[in-house]
Design a protein around this motif. Structure first.
Motif, PDB file in Angstrom:
ATOM      1  N   CYS A  67       0.820  -1.216   0.000  1.00 56.14           N
ATOM      2  CA  CYS A  67       0.000   0.000   0.000  1.00 56.14           C
ATOM      3  C   CYS A  67       0.852   1.262   0.000  1.00 56.14           C
ATOM      4  O   CYS A  67       0.587   2.208   0.734  1.00 56.14           O
ATOM      5  CB  CYS A  67      -0.977   0.010   1.169  1.00 56.14           C
ATOM      6  N   LYS A  85      -6.344   5.016  -6.101  1.00 52.27           N
ATOM      7  CA  LYS A  85      -7.596   4.579  -6.724  1.00 52.27           C
ATOM      8  C   LYS A  85      -7.673   3.062  -6.777  1.00 52.27           C
ATOM      9  O   LYS A  85      -8.712   2.475  -6.455  1.00 52.27           O
ATOM     10  CB  LYS A  85      -7.710   5.168  -8.120  1.00 52.27           C
ATOM     11  N   ILE A 141      -8.295   1.586  -3.263  1.00 51.58           N
ATOM     12  CA  ILE A 141      -9.679   1.803  -2.839  1.00 51.58           C
ATOM     13  C   ILE A 141     -10.622   0.862  -3.579  1.00 51.58           C
ATOM     14  O   ILE A 141     -11.498   0.232  -2.971  1.00 51.58           O
ATOM     15  CB  ILE A 141     -10.078   3.281  -3.038  1.00 51.58           C
ATOM     16  N   TRP A 167     -10.189  -2.831  -2.264  1.00 56.53           N
ATOM     17  CA  TRP A 167     -10.804  -3.115  -0.970  1.00 56.53           C
ATOM     18  C   TRP A 167     -12.322  -3.004  -1.023  1.00 56.53           C
ATOM     19  O   TRP A 167     -13.020  -3.753  -0.317  1.00 56.53           O
ATOM     20  CB  TRP A 167     -10.206  -2.226   0.120  1.00 56.53           C
TER      21      TRP A 167
END
Length: 129
Positions: free
Chosen positions: A85, A97, A100, A103
């Motif tokens: 990450c 992006k 996000i 997840w």
């Protein structure tokens, strides 16, 4: 012979446990569909970004590259680089992006799998809808 027997026994066991094929297809769709549509594309884009950030500049002549920059290899594997990450660097907005989206897709996959499993349990115990 053993493989064929094992596959037949597994298929029979699934058919006995889940008598309604519709909920089994719902579970397969929740797992396979969400991973295909929501999880794999961000992972592929992160792999592309990682490749773009770590590839050597082919326009520079090897004679012009300082010795300190030649043959620099990272000790971490590409999978570890994807999972850490790290949203720094040139493509930090695209990385963010992708993380996000990944997840969110993972959460939606869990919600879909939970809903399908709860339908299977409701049908199994006779408290179905």
């Amino acid at each position: 012979l053993f493989l064929r027997t094992g596959l037949v026994l597994v298929t029979y066991s699934v058919a006995v446990i889940v008598p309604n094929v519709q909920v089994l297809i719902s579970l397969a769709g929740a797992l396979a569909g969400s991973s295909t549509a929501l999880l794999i594309p961000p992972m592929l884009e992160l792999a592309l970004i990682d490749h773009l950030e770590t590839k050597p500049d082919i326009t520079m002549s090897p004679r012009l590259v300082p010795p300190s920059l030649q043959n620099t290899q990272q000790n971490t594997s590409s999978f570890r680089r994807l999972c850490r990450c790290d949203v720094s660097g040139k493509f930090w907005m695209k990385k963010l992006k992708c993380f996000i989206l990944f997840w969110m897709g993972f959460v939606f996959m869990l919600i879909g799998a939970y809903a399908s499993m709860s339908d299977i349990v409701h049908i199994w115990f006779g408290t179905g809808k």
